[in-house]
Design a protein around this motif. Structure first.
Motif, short mmCIF file in Angstrom:
data_model
loop_
_atom_site.label_atom_id
_atom_site.label_comp_id
_atom_site.label_asym_id
_atom_site.label_seq_id
_atom_site.Cartn_x
_atom_site.Cartn_y
_atom_site.Cartn_z
N ASP A 1 -22.30 -28.24 59.44
CA ASP A 1 -22.20 -29.71 60.07
C ASP A 1 -21.07 -30.18 59.99
O ASP A 1 -21.00 -31.75 59.82
CB ASP A 1 -23.51 -30.61 60.03
CG ASP A 1 -23.75 -31.48 61.02
OD1 ASP A 1 -23.18 -31.07 61.94
OD2 ASP A 1 -24.47 -32.46 60.81
N ASN A 2 -19.94 -29.69 59.74
CA ASN A 2 -18.70 -30.29 59.61
C ASN A 2 -17.77 -30.54 60.96
O ASN A 2 -16.65 -30.86 61.00
CB ASN A 2 -17.83 -29.63 58.63
CG ASN A 2 -17.34 -28.34 59.01
OD1 ASN A 2 -17.83 -27.85 59.92
ND2 ASN A 2 -16.48 -27.58 58.19
N GLY A 3 -18.32 -29.99 62.00
CA GLY A 3 -17.68 -30.07 63.34
C GLY A 3 -16.52 -28.89 63.68
O GLY A 3 -15.84 -29.25 64.54
N GLU A 4 -16.47 -28.16 62.83
CA GLU A 4 -15.63 -27.17 62.86
C GLU A 4 -16.23 -25.73 62.76
O GLU A 4 -17.22 -25.58 61.99
CB GLU A 4 -14.49 -27.34 61.81
CG GLU A 4 -13.70 -28.49 61.91
CD GLU A 4 -12.53 -28.69 60.90
OE1 GLU A 4 -12.56 -28.03 59.98
OE2 GLU A 4 -11.93 -29.87 60.79
N ARG A 5 -15.19 -24.89 63.45
CA ARG A 5 -16.09 -23.36 63.24
C ARG A 5 -15.36 -22.74 61.86
O ARG A 5 -14.25 -22.50 61.88
CB ARG A 5 -15.34 -22.43 64.22
CG ARG A 5 -15.88 -20.94 64.11
CD ARG A 5 -15.35 -20.26 65.55
NE ARG A 5 -13.89 -20.27 65.13
CZ ARG A 5 -13.25 -19.25 64.60
NH1 ARG A 5 -13.75 -18.49 63.71
NH2 ARG A 5 -11.80 -19.31 64.47
N ASP A 6 -16.31 -22.17 60.94
CA ASP A 6 -15.88 -21.99 59.67
C ASP A 6 -15.94 -20.47 59.57
O ASP A 6 -17.06 -19.95 60.29
CB ASP A 6 -16.41 -22.71 58.53
CG ASP A 6 -16.14 -24.37 58.50
OD1 ASP A 6 -14.94 -24.56 58.66
OD2 ASP A 6 -17.20 -24.93 58.55
N SER A 7 -15.33 -19.85 58.64
CA SER A 7 -15.46 -18.32 58.56
C SER A 7 -16.93 -18.19 58.03
O SER A 7 -17.53 -18.75 57.04
CB SER A 7 -14.38 -17.79 57.69
OG SER A 7 -14.66 -16.56 57.21
N GLY A 8 -17.56 -16.92 58.49
CA GLY A 8 -19.07 -16.69 58.31
C GLY A 8 -20.00 -17.43 59.24
O GLY A 8 -21.12 -17.03 58.96
N GLU A 9 -19.55 -18.38 59.93
CA GLU A 9 -20.63 -18.99 60.67
C GLU A 9 -21.09 -17.95 62.16
O GLU A 9 -20.05 -17.74 62.69
CB GLU A 9 -20.18 -20.52 61.11
CG GLU A 9 -20.19 -21.43 59.95
CD GLU A 9 -19.82 -22.79 60.15
OE1 GLU A 9 -20.25 -23.86 59.53
OE2 GLU A 9 -19.13 -23.02 61.33
N THR A 10 -22.17 -18.14 62.54
CA THR A 10 -22.60 -17.23 63.44
C THR A 10 -21.97 -17.65 64.70
O THR A 10 -22.25 -18.99 65.25
CB THR A 10 -24.14 -16.87 63.33
OG1 THR A 10 -24.63 -16.45 62.19
CG2 THR A 10 -24.47 -16.02 64.68
#
Length: 232
Positions: A122-131
């Protein structure tokens, strides 16, 4: 009394921020719509850095927050035109609405893509590993000023089969000149399709190697170039 003054002050600032001198016409290619279901079911994430914001929302919109039945709790709507940095915006947790825009391209969005990200932290950014759940829909050409309206969006973040579908897809307005209607896309039950562009008819699907990478959990296929989004 102090609390009332603070709340009124914040409301005034929000109203001022929403008033601008522009004509509010969409720029680039814009995706808007509403989410009606998210699988698996999501729960609200409590983070200390956002507690003050949640408190303000509960003061300004107590009934809306309390009565919201939106299944989205931490989802990002993301778009990429394949050239410029990706754009991601949070799906609203009250009305489940979303709106995200990316610059138009000379190729009318060929090579672009749209999808939803399970923002696990829930940090508002697409991070590595997120579906990522790609939207599988043939949208055809998307030009400067085109607004794609997606209603009744259903998102499935199940690993390995993640995808998103829309009950209806409309372009309003459709600003592409000399646009000719294409054949109506039909879906046939079968294996999960490989994710390439939402404008599928514009170019061939990716190589077998890319499809294998996606099946193994690679998330960089949709959004190759990242940019930092401002927190909301």
């Amino acid at each position: 009394m102090t609390r009332c003054r603070i709340v009124v002050g914040i409301a005034v600032l929000l109203a001022m921020a929403g008033c601008g001198g522009g004509d509010n016409k969409p720029s680039g290619v814009t995706f808007v719509g509403t989410v009606t279901s998210v699988t698996p079911q999501q729960a609200m994430l409590e983070r200390p850095s956002r507690r003050w914001l949640a408190k303000i929302e509960s003061l300004l919109l107590p009934n809306a927050v309390a009565q919201s039945s939106c299944p989205d709790k931490h989802v990002l709507a993301c778009a990429s035109n394949g050239v410029s940095p990706e754009a991601c915006e949070r799906v609203d947790i009250v009305d489940c609405g979303f709106s995200v825009s990316v610059p138009a391209t000379p190729t009318d969005f060929a090579g672009g893509a749209f999808g939803f990200v399970d923002d696990a932290n829930d940090n508002g950014e697409r991070d590595s590993g997120e579906t990522i759940a790609f939207l599988f829909a043939a949208l055809g050409r998307l030009c400067e000023g085109t607004v794609v309206k997606l209603d009744d969006v259903q998102i499935d973040f199940t690993p390995g089969t993640a995808h998103a579908t829309a009950g209806s897809v409309r372009k309003d307005p459709d600003t592409c000149t000399n646009a000719t209607p294409g054949p109506t896309a039909t879906s046939t039950p079968g294996p999960s399709p490989t994710p390439y562009s939402v404008a599928a008819p514009l170019h061939p699907p990716p190589s077998t190697m890319l499809a294998m990478l996606y099946g193994a959990g690679a998330v960089g296929l949709l959004l190759p170039v990242r940019r930092r989004r401002r927190r909301k």
